[in-house]
Write a protein that holds these residues in place. Sequence first.
Motif, PDB file in Angstrom:
ATOM      1  N   PHE A 206       0.847  -1.182   0.000  1.00 42.25           N
ATOM      2  CA  PHE A 206       0.000   0.000   0.000  1.00 42.25           C
ATOM      3  C   PHE A 206       0.889   1.241   0.000  1.00 42.25           C
ATOM      4  O   PHE A 206       2.059   1.188   0.393  1.00 42.25           O
ATOM      5  N   HIS A 207       0.318   2.348  -0.445  1.00 46.41           N
ATOM      6  CA  HIS A 207       1.093   3.581  -0.550  1.00 46.41           C
ATOM      7  C   HIS A 207       0.350   4.735   0.111  1.00 46.41           C
ATOM      8  O   HIS A 207      -0.894   4.801   0.049  1.00 46.41           O
ATOM      9  N   TYR A 208       1.122   5.634   0.703  1.00 46.10           N
ATOM     10  CA  TYR A 208       0.568   6.780   1.421  1.00 46.10           C
ATOM     11  C   TYR A 208       1.322   8.046   1.011  1.00 46.10           C
ATOM     12  O   TYR A 208       2.499   7.987   0.639  1.00 46.10           O
ATOM     13  N   PRO A 209       0.676   9.191   1.073  1.00 43.94           N
ATOM     14  CA  PRO A 209       1.302  10.418   0.561  1.00 43.94           C
ATOM     15  C   PRO A 209       2.479  10.902   1.392  1.00 43.94           C
ATOM     16  O   PRO A 209       3.391  11.553   0.870  1.00 43.94           O
ATOM     17  N   ASP A 210       2.477  10.595   2.706  1.00 40.88           N
ATOM     18  CA  ASP A 210       3.537  11.106   3.565  1.00 40.88           C
ATOM     19  C   ASP A 210       3.640  10.232   4.811  1.00 40.88           C
ATOM     20  O   ASP A 210       2.866   9.283   5.000  1.00 40.88           O
ATOM     21  N   LEU A 211       4.609  10.560   5.672  1.00 38.38           N
ATOM     22  CA  LEU A 211       4.819   9.767   6.876  1.00 38.38           C
ATOM     23  C   LEU A 211       3.605   9.808   7.797  1.00 38.38           C
ATOM     24  O   LEU A 211       3.276   8.811   8.441  1.00 38.38           O
ATOM     25  N   ALA A 212       2.929  10.944   7.846  1.00 34.57           N
ATOM     26  CA  ALA A 212       1.732  11.035   8.680  1.00 34.57           C
ATOM     27  C   ALA A 212       0.677  10.032   8.232  1.00 34.57           C
ATOM     28  O   ALA A 212       0.001   9.406   9.057  1.00 34.57           O
ATOM     29  N   GLY A 213       0.534   9.867   6.923  1.00 37.14           N
ATOM     30  CA  GLY A 213      -0.412   8.887   6.410  1.00 37.14           C
ATOM     31  C   GLY A 213      -0.020   7.470   6.764  1.00 37.14           C
ATOM     32  O   GLY A 213      -0.872   6.635   7.104  1.00 37.14           O
ATOM     33  N   VAL A 214       1.276   7.173   6.682  1.00 38.50           N
ATOM     34  CA  VAL A 214       1.773   5.855   7.073  1.00 38.50           C
ATOM     35  C   VAL A 214       1.446   5.582   8.537  1.00 38.50           C
ATOM     36  O   VAL A 214       0.895   4.536   8.890  1.00 38.50           O
ATOM     37  N   MET A 215       1.769   6.558   9.388  1.00 43.90           N
ATOM     38  CA  MET A 215       1.570   6.358  10.815  1.00 43.90           C
ATOM     39  C   MET A 215       0.085   6.268  11.177  1.00 43.90           C
ATOM     40  O   MET A 215      -0.298   5.536  12.088  1.00 43.90           O
ATOM     41  N   ALA A 216      -0.752   6.998  10.460  1.00 46.03           N
ATOM     42  CA  ALA A 216      -2.195   6.907  10.707  1.00 46.03           C
ATOM     43  C   ALA A 216      -2.705   5.518  10.378  1.00 46.03           C
ATOM     44  O   ALA A 216      -3.561   4.971  11.083  1.00 46.03           O
ATOM     45  N   SER A 217      -2.182   4.911   9.310  1.00 43.11           N
ATOM     46  CA  SER A 217      -2.621   3.571   8.931  1.00 43.11           C
ATOM     47  C   SER A 217      -2.222   2.550   9.980  1.00 43.11           C
ATOM     48  O   SER A 217      -2.950   1.588  10.232  1.00 43.11           O
ATOM     49  N   ILE A 218      -1.069   2.754  10.611  1.00 39.96           N
ATOM     50  CA  ILE A 218      -0.616   1.842  11.662  1.00 39.96           C
ATOM     51  C   ILE A 218      -1.404   2.090  12.937  1.00 39.96           C
ATOM     52  O   ILE A 218      -1.833   1.162  13.624  1.00 39.96           O
ATOM     53  N   LYS A 219      -1.620   3.353  13.256  1.00 46.04           N
ATOM     54  CA  LYS A 219      -2.413   3.685  14.439  1.00 46.04           C
ATOM     55  C   LYS A 219      -3.810   3.101  14.332  1.00 46.04           C
ATOM     56  O   LYS A 219      -4.423   2.705  15.325  1.00 46.04           O
ATOM     57  N   GLY A 220      -4.321   2.994  13.096  1.00 49.87           N
ATOM     58  CA  GLY A 220      -5.652   2.456  12.880  1.00 49.87           C
ATOM     59  C   GLY A 220      -5.799   1.010  13.285  1.00 49.87           C
ATOM     60  O   GLY A 220      -6.918   0.535  13.507  1.00 49.87           O
ATOM     61  N   ILE A 221      -4.678   0.278  13.401  1.00 47.81           N
ATOM     62  CA  ILE A 221      -4.774  -1.101  13.883  1.00 47.81           C
ATOM     63  C   ILE A 221      -4.196  -1.234  15.278  1.00 47.81           C
ATOM     64  O   ILE A 221      -3.939  -2.328  15.760  1.00 47.81           O
ATOM     65  N   GLY A 222      -3.982  -0.103  15.961  1.00 51.27           N
ATOM     66  CA  GLY A 222      -3.491  -0.161  17.325  1.00 51.27           C
ATOM     67  C   GLY A 222      -1.999  -0.300  17.438  1.00 51.27           C
ATOM     68  O   GLY A 222      -1.456  -0.330  18.535  1.00 51.27           O
ATOM     69  N   ALA A 223      -1.278  -0.385  16.317  1.00 51.91           N
ATOM     70  CA  ALA A 223       0.146  -0.699  16.374  1.00 51.91           C
ATOM     71  C   ALA A 223       0.954   0.386  17.051  1.00 51.91           C
ATOM     72  O   ALA A 223       1.879   0.108  17.798  1.00 51.91           O
ATOM     73  N   GLN A 224       0.616   1.636  16.802  1.00 51.33           N
ATOM     74  CA  GLN A 224       1.418   2.715  17.355  1.00 51.33           C
ATOM     75  C   GLN A 224       1.251   2.801  18.873  1.00 51.33           C
ATOM     76  O   GLN A 224       2.224   2.860  19.612  1.00 51.33           O
ATOM     77  N   THR A 225       0.018   2.776  19.314  1.00 51.11           N
ATOM     78  CA  THR A 225      -0.219   2.950  20.737  1.00 51.11           C
ATOM     79  C   THR A 225       0.116   1.707  21.532  1.00 51.11           C
ATOM     80  O   THR A 225       0.165   1.751  22.753  1.00 51.11           O
TER      81      THR A 225
END
Length: 266
Positions: A206-225
């Motif tokens: 998958f591709h995202y426009p910037d690092l914020a988009g990447v991190m949001a996609s990970i946060k969406g599955i709980g990975a970041q927190t």
Amino acid sequence: MNGAAQPHLTTPPDWPRRVAHAFSRAAADYSRLAGAQQVMGERLWERLPERATRILDLGCGPGHWSARLAERYPAGRVVGLDLASGMLEVARRTPDSTGRTSWLCADAAIMPLADASLDLVFSNLAIQWCRHLDEVLAELYRTLLPGGRALINTLGPGTLSEVAHAWERPGHPATLLDFRSRDRHQAAARLAGFRRVTITASRPRFHYPDLAGVMASIKGIGAQTAGNGSRLTRADLARARQRYEALREPAGLPVTYRLLTLELES
């Protein structure tokens, strides 16, 4: 983002509590942010059997797949099970047009379900969060009827390699969740007693426009927190952004998953 939690994952003794807390916090935004997880779930959906009556959605999250399973099998009843109470709160608020879906907050390794009470288990990207794979698959085998099926999407080594590369720091190598190999899943399924085990590997990207988009996609599955709690400085963030930008492709910043699809028959 200064001081944000580093998106690196470990499995400490209180791991189930951390995972439950992380996914509960992510529950409100999960459906909006977890686009990649939805795409991978569609691949699993294509493998569903023609008929099923007693169905478990393991790691059901906010209930998206549970609702679809209830619609897909009009003669069936669906149990959506998740460790995160926050996810189930969202699921319960979702209108159930069928009236055939119930919700259960429980650990996949210790399910309060009767022996041989299911004929289908559907699980999209949940068991990689479970510390004890052998126990989880043994529980699935115990609760499935003879001839029952479990369809599972999980993740293997190499998942989120770009994320790990970007967040590496001098003296602090990135540590992602300990994704298990295809052979490890096959061994666990055989040990549990499944008579037919098929595992398919793929590499959705998958591709995202910037690092914020990447991190949001990970946060969406709980990975970041669900990370190890270490803190990042502005310099760490700038370094991560620069390292990720070096990986940019025409479509954007890449995020690669190593998807393992398990088809198990009891």
